[in-house]
Design a protein around this motif. Structure first.
Motif, mmCIF file in Angstrom:
data_model
loop_
_atom_site.group_PDB
_atom_site.id
_atom_site.type_symbol
_atom_site.label_atom_id
_atom_site.label_comp_id
_atom_site.label_asym_id
_atom_site.label_seq_id
_atom_site.Cartn_x
_atom_site.Cartn_y
_atom_site.Cartn_z
ATOM 1 N N ILE A 49 0.860 -1.178 0.000
ATOM 2 C CA ILE A 49 0.000 0.000 0.000
ATOM 3 C C ILE A 49 0.898 1.230 0.000
ATOM 4 N N ILE A 50 0.663 2.120 -0.957
ATOM 5 C CA ILE A 50 1.321 3.427 -0.997
ATOM 6 C C ILE A 50 0.212 4.437 -0.754
ATOM 7 N N THR A 51 0.279 5.184 0.334
ATOM 8 C CA THR A 51 -0.825 6.071 0.662
ATOM 9 C C THR A 51 -0.382 7.466 1.062
ATOM 10 N N ASP A 52 -1.196 8.431 0.681
ATOM 11 C CA ASP A 52 -1.065 9.803 1.146
ATOM 12 C C ASP A 52 -1.694 9.865 2.538
ATOM 13 N N LEU A 53 -1.386 10.893 3.304
ATOM 14 C CA LEU A 53 -2.017 11.054 4.607
ATOM 15 C C LEU A 53 -3.337 11.811 4.511
ATOM 16 N N GLN A 54 -3.343 12.897 3.764
ATOM 17 C CA GLN A 54 -4.529 13.747 3.670
ATOM 18 C C GLN A 54 -5.370 13.357 2.467
ATOM 19 N N ARG A 72 -5.703 -10.149 9.610
ATOM 20 C CA ARG A 72 -5.717 -10.733 8.267
ATOM 21 C C ARG A 72 -4.664 -10.110 7.349
ATOM 22 N N TYR A 73 -4.298 -8.858 7.625
ATOM 23 C CA TYR A 73 -3.418 -8.121 6.726
ATOM 24 C C TYR A 73 -2.009 -7.974 7.296
ATOM 25 N N LYS A 74 -1.033 -8.311 6.497
ATOM 26 C CA LYS A 74 0.381 -8.120 6.849
ATOM 27 C C LYS A 74 1.052 -7.232 5.815
ATOM 28 N N THR A 75 0.264 -6.446 5.125
ATOM 29 C CA THR A 75 0.696 -5.655 3.975
ATOM 30 C C THR A 75 1.656 -4.538 4.380
ATOM 31 N N PRO A 76 2.803 -4.429 3.714
ATOM 32 C CA PRO A 76 3.691 -3.284 3.962
ATOM 33 C C PRO A 76 3.020 -1.987 3.513
ATOM 34 N N ILE A 77 3.297 -0.911 4.236
ATOM 35 C CA ILE A 77 2.686 0.386 3.945
ATOM 36 C C ILE A 77 3.766 1.453 3.807
ATOM 37 N N LEU A 78 3.743 2.127 2.664
ATOM 38 C CA LEU A 78 4.626 3.263 2.397
ATOM 39 C C LEU A 78 3.774 4.517 2.387
ATOM 40 N N VAL A 79 4.069 5.440 3.280
ATOM 41 C CA VAL A 79 3.343 6.701 3.362
ATOM 42 C C VAL A 79 4.085 7.742 2.550
ATOM 43 N N MET A 80 3.320 8.478 1.735
ATOM 44 C CA MET A 80 3.882 9.599 0.982
ATOM 45 C C MET A 80 3.020 10.805 1.296
ATOM 46 N N SER A 81 3.645 11.870 1.757
ATOM 47 C CA SER A 81 2.854 13.040 2.111
ATOM 48 C C SER A 81 3.639 14.315 1.880
ATOM 49 N N SER A 82 2.930 15.358 1.537
ATOM 50 C CA SER A 82 3.571 16.669 1.391
ATOM 51 C C SER A 82 3.812 17.290 2.749
ATOM 52 N N GLU A 83 3.270 16.655 3.759
ATOM 53 C CA GLU A 83 3.451 17.137 5.125
ATOM 54 C C GLU A 83 4.593 16.369 5.777
ATOM 55 N N VAL A 89 4.864 12.155 10.867
ATOM 56 C CA VAL A 89 5.797 11.047 10.620
ATOM 57 C C VAL A 89 5.770 10.074 11.797
ATOM 58 N N LEU A 90 5.873 10.596 12.999
ATOM 59 C CA LEU A 90 5.871 9.745 14.192
ATOM 60 C C LEU A 90 4.560 8.990 14.339
ATOM 61 N N LYS A 91 3.442 9.661 14.109
ATOM 62 C CA LYS A 91 2.133 9.015 14.223
ATOM 63 C C LYS A 91 2.001 7.887 13.199
ATOM 64 N N ALA A 92 2.447 8.125 11.967
ATOM 65 C CA ALA A 92 2.381 7.091 10.932
ATOM 66 C C ALA A 92 3.199 5.867 11.338
ATOM 67 N N PHE A 93 4.407 6.091 11.860
ATOM 68 C CA PHE A 93 5.242 4.967 12.291
ATOM 69 C C PHE A 93 4.663 4.284 13.533
ATOM 70 N N ASP A 98 5.538 1.254 7.389
ATOM 71 C CA ASP A 98 6.862 0.662 7.202
ATOM 72 C C ASP A 98 7.883 1.660 6.668
ATOM 73 N N ASP A 99 7.410 2.689 5.964
ATOM 74 C CA ASP A 99 8.315 3.669 5.375
ATOM 75 C C ASP A 99 7.546 4.964 5.150
ATOM 76 N N TYR A 100 8.277 6.052 4.951
ATOM 77 C CA TYR A 100 7.667 7.381 4.815
ATOM 78 C C TYR A 100 8.510 8.208 3.859
ATOM 79 N N MET A 101 7.853 8.810 2.871
ATOM 80 C CA MET A 101 8.534 9.708 1.936
ATOM 81 C C MET A 101 7.777 11.034 1.901
ATOM 82 N N VAL A 102 8.526 12.114 1.767
ATOM 83 C CA VAL A 102 7.926 13.436 1.679
ATOM 84 C C VAL A 102 7.829 13.841 0.208
#
Length: 120
Positions: A49-54, A72-83, A89-93, A98-102
């Motif tokens: 899953i690649i997801t934005d926050l907002q 049921r889900y063990k899916t890795p999650i990559l967060v991408m956000s302009s924030e 960042v801390l809340k997402a982790f 699993d990862d975070y990109m700005v």
């Protein structure tokens, strides 16, 4: 392999979609809001899953929380956000990302991170 890209910005979705397909990552499913993303997670065997926050209806943080609170889900999650705010960042982790990109992001860096997360 199915990758879910959740973002309410069609330009971002199209850029990521094009790059993932060009790199041969299989089926890419897109969701323009959190409610649509949640529906796709429930009906598909998503590998990343690649997801934005907002996003409308449900935030990326709510998506992370749903996935991590469901055994049921063990899916890795990559967060991408302009924030790039430290609290976000801390809340997402804390919720289990699993990862975070700005944004704006580098496509080569995104591909490296996607490959790393899919190996997990």
């Amino acid at each position: 392999m199915k990758i879910l890209v959740c973002d309410d910005d069609p330009v971002v979705i199209n850029i990521i979609l094009f790059k993932l397909q060009r790199e041969g990552f299989g089926e890419v499913i897109v969701a323009a809001d959190g409610r649509e993303a949640l529906a796709q997670i429930k009906i598909n065997n998503i590998k990343l899953i690649i997801t934005d926050l907002q996003m409308p209806f449900l935030s990326g943080l709510e998506i992370i929380s749903f996935v991590r609170n469901n055994q049921r889900y063990k899916t890795p999650i990559l967060v991408m956000s302009s924030e790039g705010l430290e609290d976000d960042v801390l809340k997402a982790f804390e919720l289990g990302a699993d990862d975070y990109m700005v944004k704006p992001f580098s496509l080569p860096e995104l591909m490296v991170r996607v490959k790393r997360l899919l190996r997990k």
